[in-house]
Write a protein that holds these residues in place. Structure first.
Motif, short mmCIF file in Angstrom:
data_model
loop_
_atom_site.label_atom_id
_atom_site.label_comp_id
_atom_site.label_asym_id
_atom_site.label_seq_id
_atom_site.Cartn_x
_atom_site.Cartn_y
_atom_site.Cartn_z
N SER A 9 -6.36 7.83 9.99
CA SER A 9 -6.34 7.30 8.62
C SER A 9 -7.64 7.62 7.88
O SER A 9 -8.71 7.62 8.47
CB SER A 9 -6.16 5.78 8.65
N THR A 10 -7.49 7.87 6.58
CA THR A 10 -8.67 8.17 5.75
C THR A 10 -8.63 7.30 4.49
O THR A 10 -7.59 6.74 4.15
CB THR A 10 -8.64 9.64 5.29
N VAL A 66 -5.56 5.80 2.17
CA VAL A 66 -5.47 4.39 1.79
C VAL A 66 -5.23 4.27 0.28
O VAL A 66 -4.37 3.50 -0.17
CB VAL A 66 -6.76 3.62 2.18
N LEU A 67 -5.95 5.07 -0.48
CA LEU A 67 -5.81 5.02 -1.94
C LEU A 67 -4.39 5.42 -2.36
O LEU A 67 -3.75 4.75 -3.17
CB LEU A 67 -6.84 5.95 -2.60
N LEU A 68 -3.90 6.52 -1.75
CA LEU A 68 -2.55 6.99 -2.07
C LEU A 68 -1.52 5.91 -1.74
O LEU A 68 -0.62 5.61 -2.53
CB LEU A 68 -2.27 8.27 -1.28
N LEU A 69 -1.68 5.30 -0.55
CA LEU A 69 -0.74 4.25 -0.12
C LEU A 69 -0.82 3.04 -1.04
O LEU A 69 0.21 2.47 -1.42
CB LEU A 69 -1.05 3.81 1.31
N LEU A 74 1.78 -0.42 -4.75
CA LEU A 74 1.65 -1.17 -6.00
C LEU A 74 2.76 -0.76 -6.97
O LEU A 74 3.43 -1.60 -7.57
CB LEU A 74 0.28 -0.93 -6.63
N PHE A 75 2.97 0.55 -7.08
CA PHE A 75 4.04 1.06 -7.94
C PHE A 75 5.39 0.49 -7.49
O PHE A 75 6.18 0.01 -8.30
CB PHE A 75 4.03 2.60 -7.88
N ILE A 82 6.20 8.29 1.51
CA ILE A 82 4.74 8.35 1.59
C ILE A 82 4.26 7.68 2.87
O ILE A 82 3.37 8.19 3.57
CB ILE A 82 4.09 7.68 0.34
N CYS A 83 4.86 6.53 3.21
CA CYS A 83 4.48 5.83 4.45
C CYS A 83 4.72 6.71 5.68
O CYS A 83 3.85 6.88 6.53
CB CYS A 83 5.27 4.52 4.60
#
Lengths: 266, 346
Positions: free
Chosen positions: B201-202, B206-209, B214-215, B261-262
């Motif tokens: 994990s990076t 984390v930001l993308l997830l 949130l979306f 995405i997950c």
């Protein structure tokens, strides 16, 4: 005196793929009347109701609601004019009876708003009229088929629409509750000037409650008009292939149909 | 529905949020090197408020372990758990099937197939993003095929959607097996990816997830009341003023995007999307306005606990997808049996 037209269709047709289900249906349904739609299984009654509610799009022809094309109404506006009591009575993932009836107020409650006291008044009145006030907090997953069906009828009443469409709305109910719902429907027509269109299989309920009937067979309306003049022994034989006798019933104060049965008690 | 019940629900959601925060802190402290919670707060506070002097009193290696090693992995686990649970609520709500989850539609198999191709062909055009990107395209392509297969006359039926998902999923699973057969020596990489892992994990992940979840949460909360009514069946929801077809399509696309995405970032992690919505429905009821936030929080907590067990408690790291299936599977069998028993007595 002619009553104003609530719903009308012109050349209404519908087909699943290439198979025509409904062909060239032209009707005018007036406000303040109780209509029965009668016909054998699979003759297109439910499809006809779905076209009247806009749940299905016609392959040809038009439906007009209060003189405006059905397609010109937004979904929410339509839901304040026309309520449907469907045959199936799914009540979701275990909502309470009260929550299911409150869903009838959906078209009136803006997104992210809570129900107003007026919404609750409609919900309470609908539950009281159907006699389910005592089970308001019960989960619908614990109800019998008949109880669920009554909750669904209450939901349609809470919708408070000038038009109510019943698709075999009493199919799971015993005689007591069937009469309760039909008495209520008749009262809505007589005292509140509502229009009711009910798909029904019980011909005697039609003669007792309906002002007019539309007889359907093989996707067409074969006969329409006042119940007394339309629902005749000839029509019953022609459409259902069953022999019958129609006679005035003193006890019931309406015409009643008796059928020639072939049971062992004959 | 009354005000008392709503206050109870807000309190419950706040408790879940507090529990999630505590779990994050506790998990950050656990591992090969134990870290005190005060030190963790100092390091995080220092970073958040741009005040490095806050973390001066802690040991030199701790800020590195907290910020670069543990937190990205922990937050990834939380966000993936939240995303999968959220998708589960939506799929179950739309398909009117309590057994539906992000995998019933074949989306995960599509993602796995895409990733396997990238791993097998050793595609590294886009560096680290190659495998996730292929997984994402696999998922979206599968969704498109499944939706196309189940659409008749502009309408999607819930039953045909599940059937199409199962059929396409089965074909893709066979495809993955074939790719494994072809992979020969590289088969271990594919198998390991398929089992799921938070090891790499990076912060960019984390930001993308975070943005994705949130979306997903915002769009589903917007349609939450419509989703409640859609559980009554299409004819009812249509006649109650819900744009059933549009809402269904929007929510399906959103849930599949979140799932894709997950899966793309962490591999296949099963059962979270199935069990969490069930548990939360039992606790907060079926109203999606309450169920969605509660499930997202609980999904985050549950997957974080599972990942912490495999990372810091077990003597060796077990792939997270295997662990969730081993714990979740039997648990789900119990729920399923109880539900069936209840039904039999009705």
């Amino acid at each position: 005196m002619n009553k104003p037209v609530a719903l009308s269709t012109k050349g209404l047709s519908f087909s699943y793929g290439k198979v025509p289900t409904l062909e060239n249906i032209n009707v005018e349904l007036s406000t303040g009347k109780f209509y029965g739609i009668i016909g054998p299984n699979g003759c297109g009654k439910t499809t006809f109701l779905d076209l009247l509610t806009g749940n299905k799009k016609p392959s040809a022809g038009t439906v007009h609601l209060f003189d405006k094309p059905l397609s010109s109404y937004g979904k929410r506006d339509l839901a304040t004019l026309l309520a449907l009591v469907p045959q199936e009575y799914d009540t979701g993932f275990g909502f309470s009876v009260e929550e299911v009836v409150l869903m009838g107020r959906h078209p009136y409650i803006p997104r992210f708003s809570s129900p107003t006291p007026t919404d609750w008044e409609h919900v309470d009145r609908a539950m009281e009229a159907i006699g389910i006030l005592a089970m308001r907090n019960r989960y619908t997953s614990t109800l019998s088929g008949g109880q669920k069906q009554r909750a669904v009828v209450a939901r349609a009443l809470a919708q408070d629409t000038p038009l109510l469409l019943f698709d075999e709305a009493t199919s799971s109910l015993d005689i007591k509750y069937t009469l309760q719902i039909f008495n209520l429907a008749r009262d809505l027509v007589d005292s509140h000037h509502r229009t009711i269109v009910a798909v029904m299989h019980n011909l005697n309920l039609a003669t007792a409650y309906c002002d007019e009937v539309l007889i359907m067979d093989k996707g067409k309306i074969v006969s329409a008009g006042s119940t007394r003049s339309t629902l005749t022994t000839e029509v019953v034989r022609e459409v259902f292939g069953v022999d019958s006798n129609i006679a005035w019933d003193e006890y019931n104060q309406s015409y009643q149909i008796s059928f020639r049965y072939g049971g062992k008690n004959q | 529905m009354g005000p008392g019940l709503d206050r109870k629900n807000i309190l419950f959601t706040c408790c879940l949020a507090a529990l999630l925060l505590c779990s994050i802190i506790a998990s950050t402290g656990m591992g090969y090197m134990q870290i005190q919670w005060q030190d963790i707060l100092k390091v995080i506070g220092g970073q958040l408020f741009g005040a490095p002097e806050m973390s001066q009193s802690v040991e030199a290696s701790i800020p590195y372990i907290v910020m670069d090693v543990r937190l990205p992995r922990i937050l990834t686990a939380v966000l993936v758990g939240a995303g999968l649970a959220l998708s589960g609520v939506i799929y179950q709500g739309i398909l009117l099937n309590p057994l539906a989850d992000p995998y019933t539609l074949g989306i995960s198999s599509g993602a796995a197939f895409g990733a396997s191709i990238a791993l097998l062909a050793n595609i590294t055009l886009l560096g680290h993003f190659s495998t996730p990107l292929f997984a994402f395209f696999g998922a979206i392509a599968t969704l498109a095929v499944v939706m196309r297969l189940s659409t008749f006359g502009g309408l999607i039926s819930a039953q045909t959607l599940i059937l199409s998902g199962v059929i396409v999923g089965a074909i893709l699973s066979a495809g993955i097996s074939f790719l494994k057969y072809l992979a020969d020596e590289q088969v271990a990489i594919i198998i390991f990816w398929l089992m799921g892992s938070f090891g790499s994990s990076t912060w960019s992940g984390v930001l993308l997830l975070a943005l994705t979840v949130l979306f997903g949460l915002l769009i589903t909360l917007y349609f939450a009341r419509d989703l409640n009514i859609m559980s009554l069946g299409k004819r009812s929801s249509d006649s109650l003023g819900v744009e059933t077809a549009t809402v269904r399509q929007t929510l399906l696309l959103s849930a599949s995007f979140v799932t894709a995405i997950c899966v793309a970032l962490t591999g296949i992690i099963g059962f979270i999307g199935l069990i969490v919505p069930h548990l939360m429905r039992y606790l907060v009821g079926p109203d999606n306005r309450k169920l969605l936030p509660a499930s997202a929080l609980a999904g985050g907590i549950l997957l974080l606990i599972a990942d912490t067990i495999t990372r810091a408690v077990l003597p060796m790291e077990v792939p997270i997808g295997v662990l969730t299936a081993l714990i979740g599977g039997p648990f789900f069998c119990i729920i399923f049996r109880q539900k069936q028993k209840g039904r039999a007595y009705e």
